[in-house]
Write a protein that holds these residues in place. Sequence first.
Motif, mmCIF file in Angstrom:
data_model
loop_
_atom_site.group_PDB
_atom_site.id
_atom_site.type_symbol
_atom_site.label_atom_id
_atom_site.label_comp_id
_atom_site.label_asym_id
_atom_site.label_seq_id
_atom_site.Cartn_x
_atom_site.Cartn_y
_atom_site.Cartn_z
ATOM 1 N N ASN A 198 12.450 8.300 -7.260
ATOM 2 C CA ASN A 198 13.048 6.919 -7.188
ATOM 3 C C ASN A 198 12.779 6.632 -5.779
ATOM 4 N N GLN A 199 11.699 6.695 -5.270
ATOM 5 C CA GLN A 199 11.016 6.530 -3.888
ATOM 6 C C GLN A 199 9.646 5.505 -3.890
ATOM 7 N N LEU A 200 9.635 5.061 -2.701
ATOM 8 C CA LEU A 200 8.593 4.519 -2.694
ATOM 9 C C LEU A 200 7.866 4.953 -1.117
ATOM 10 N N LYS A 201 6.550 5.585 -1.303
ATOM 11 C CA LYS A 201 5.848 5.961 0.075
ATOM 12 C C LYS A 201 5.056 4.728 0.685
ATOM 13 N N LEU A 202 5.631 4.427 1.820
ATOM 14 C CA LEU A 202 4.845 3.329 2.559
ATOM 15 C C LEU A 202 4.112 3.847 3.736
ATOM 16 N N ASP A 248 18.235 2.005 -7.681
ATOM 17 C CA ASP A 248 18.877 1.070 -8.332
ATOM 18 C C ASP A 248 18.255 0.810 -9.782
ATOM 19 N N PHE A 249 17.850 1.946 -10.281
ATOM 20 C CA PHE A 249 17.463 1.740 -11.836
ATOM 21 C C PHE A 249 17.562 3.127 -12.169
ATOM 22 N N ASN A 250 17.126 2.997 -13.786
ATOM 23 C CA ASN A 250 17.253 4.323 -14.545
ATOM 24 C C ASN A 250 16.229 4.163 -15.737
ATOM 25 N N ASP A 251 16.312 5.214 -16.408
ATOM 26 C CA ASP A 251 15.203 5.082 -17.739
ATOM 27 C C ASP A 251 16.165 4.914 -19.038
ATOM 28 N N MET A 288 7.443 -0.136 -9.417
ATOM 29 C CA MET A 288 7.749 1.237 -9.756
ATOM 30 C C MET A 288 7.421 1.404 -10.895
ATOM 31 N N ARG A 289 6.067 2.243 -11.032
ATOM 32 C CA ARG A 289 5.384 2.420 -12.200
ATOM 33 C C ARG A 289 4.495 3.743 -12.044
ATOM 34 N N LYS A 290 4.262 4.418 -13.173
ATOM 35 C CA LYS A 290 3.709 5.572 -13.233
ATOM 36 C C LYS A 290 2.630 5.907 -14.121
ATOM 37 N N ASN A 301 5.137 5.534 -17.346
ATOM 38 C CA ASN A 301 6.480 5.745 -17.093
ATOM 39 C C ASN A 301 7.011 6.864 -17.696
ATOM 40 N N ASN A 302 6.352 7.832 -17.945
ATOM 41 C CA ASN A 302 6.430 9.372 -18.640
ATOM 42 C C ASN A 302 6.735 8.990 -20.003
ATOM 43 N N ARG A 303 6.333 8.324 -20.701
ATOM 44 C CA ARG A 303 6.473 7.820 -22.143
ATOM 45 C C ARG A 303 5.060 7.766 -22.857
ATOM 46 N N PRO A 304 4.816 8.205 -24.062
ATOM 47 C CA PRO A 304 3.390 7.879 -24.510
ATOM 48 C C PRO A 304 3.086 6.332 -24.611
ATOM 49 N N TYR A 305 2.228 5.928 -24.413
ATOM 50 C CA TYR A 305 1.870 4.593 -24.302
ATOM 51 C C TYR A 305 0.451 4.311 -24.872
#
Length: 585
Positions: A198-202, A248-251, A288-290, A301-305
Motif C-alpha cells: 500500500n505505498q508508492l515509491k517516488l 485508502d483502498f483494499n481488495d 496502483m497496479r501490479k 493485481n495478484n489475480r489471474p487475468y
Amino acid sequence: MQQRQLREEYPRPQFVRDRWMNLNGEWDFAFDDGNVGEREGWQDGTGAFEAKINVPFCYQSELSGIADTAFHDIVWYGRSFGIPADYADQRIVLHFGAVDYECRVWVNGKLVAAHEGGHTPFKADITDALMDGANLLVVKAVDYSKDVTLPRGKQFWEEKSAGIFYTRTTGIWQSVWLEPVAPTHIGRVRMTPDIDHNQLKLQAFIGGLRPEAEVSLRATVSFEGELVSEDTFRVTRESETRIIGIHDFNDHGLGRWWSPEKPSLYDLRLTLVVDGEETDRVDTYFGMRKISIEDGVVLLNNRPYEMRMVLDQGYFPTGLLTAPSDEALKRDVELTKEMGFNGARKHQKIEDPRYLYWADRLGLLVWGEMANAYHFSESYVGRVTREWIEAVERDYNAPCLVAWVPINESWGVVNILVDEQQRQHTLAMYHMTKSLDPTRPVISNDGWELVKTDLVTIHDYEWRREVLADRYSSADKALAARPGNRWILVPGFPYEGQPILVTEFGGISFQKGDWEGWGYSGAKDEADFEARLRNVVEPLRQAPLVQGFCYTQLTDVEQEINGLLTYDRQPKLPLEQIRKIVLGQ
C-alpha cells in the motif's frame, strides 16, 4: 498553403506544467537532396525554404500539406517565435516529441541540440541562444530510407509500400513546444506503485540544484479531489526517493486499484520550494497496479487475468504515424474496448504519449514495443539500445503499460537460431530491459525464436478451428507446432513453465468498400467474416493453456485489409457482434 488541422493538446500528459507554448502549425520547409544546407548556411536563416509544411505531420502525409512519398532523406524546417514577457527570469526549454531519424537544431544560428532515434523525445535549454524580439528556430532532419539496419518499424525501404510495410515517415512527426522552468526545477519523476505494501515509491530528479540553496519538495496525493497523503521533504541531491503510504483502498471490490475494468487514478502534485519561494509545480498521476507472474500464471493485481488484446499499428490515413487529433487517439482506445478487448499490443511503434494517457484514463492494457530494424549490424546494436533506453524511461510511469517487447519476430536478428552474436544481443536487450524496469514482464523476441523470456508468445495465422483446438491442447503440442516454420524457443533455451499467449493470429482479410489489399485468409462477405472470426478466436478462448491472445488487427493499414475496422475506423461487423465473439458469448 491552406492551414490544416493541428495537434493543440498538451503533449506530455504525465508531467504537466501550467505554462507552455505550442510550436505546431505552419513552418517553412525545404528538401535538401544534395545535402548542401549546412555548407550554405541554412541553419543561419540564409536558406530559401520555398515550401510550407504543417508540423507535426511528416511531409509524406496528406495533413502535412505536401503528401510527397518520394525519397527525400534530408529535410529542413524553419520558423520564428517570440518569448512572452512573463517568461522572464526563467530557463526556456524546447521540446520535440519525435523526429525521424537524426536531427540537429539551431536557434538564432547556434546549435542547441542533436538527437538520434526516430521515436523518442528530446529537449534543449535554449535560453542562452535567445534574443529580444523574434527568434529563428531551424531544424535539419536526416533519414536513411534504404538502411535496413535502422530502427524503423513498419516503414518500407522502397518507394511504394507493399506487403506488411507502409509509407515512410521522415522528420518531425510529434509535437514541438516550449516551456519556461525555474533555474532550479523538477526534471522528471519515476513512480513505482506497490499494492502489496500500500505505498508508492517516488523518485524525483531535480535540475539546476545549487549546493547553497535550501530546497524542499512537497508531494500531495489526492483521489477525485480528496486528499490522500501529503509529505514535504528536504532535497539535498539531484535525485531524492521517498515512500508514500497509500492506505485508502483494499481488495474487496471497494478499492482503488487500477485495471481495465476500473481505471482508478491518483493525482500527484509536486511543488518545489527554493529558499522559501515556490519555483516549480508539476501535476501528474499514477495508478496502483501490479502485473506479475506466479506459478506460470499471469496476474493483474495478484489475480489471474486473461489478456484479450488486439494488434494496433497506430497508422492513420491522413497522418501516417501521427494521429490527426487527440480525439482520434482517444477514439482508438474506445473502439478497442467497445469490441471487448482489454488490451492493445502497439506494434512496431513507440506510441504517442497521448495514446497512453487515454489508455490510462479509459482503462486499456498496453504492450510497449520497439520499432525494430530488419537486419543486424554492430551499428544497429548501438542505435536500438540507446533508443530503447529512452523509450522505457519515457513510458515507465504509465499504469496501462504492462509488458515490454524489445524485439519482434527476429527483426534485426534474422539469424538468431544459428548466430551466437545475435542471440547475445537479444539476451542483452531482455536483461537490460529488466534492469531498467523490474516491475513488468519482458518478451525477448515476440512470436518465435525466443531466448530467455518472461512470457512464451506465439504468432500463429492458422485459420482452421480444429487445428488450433488440437495445437493448443497442451504445451508440448503448442511448442512443437512451429507455425511459420520457426522454432518457438531457440534450442538451448528450454521451456520453463512460462505463461503461453498467442500474440498474433487471425489476420482475416475482408474488403469493405473500394479499398483493396490482402490478409492471411480471406472472407467473401459479413457472414463468412463472422464465421472465420469465431473459428480462430473460440479455440484460443477455450484452450486452458492459452492465457491471452492478440488478434491481428485493429484496422486496415494501407494495402493490408485484415482489420476489424477499415483504415478510416469503420467497423466491418457491428461492434457488439465482434464483442460477443471476443468475450466468448
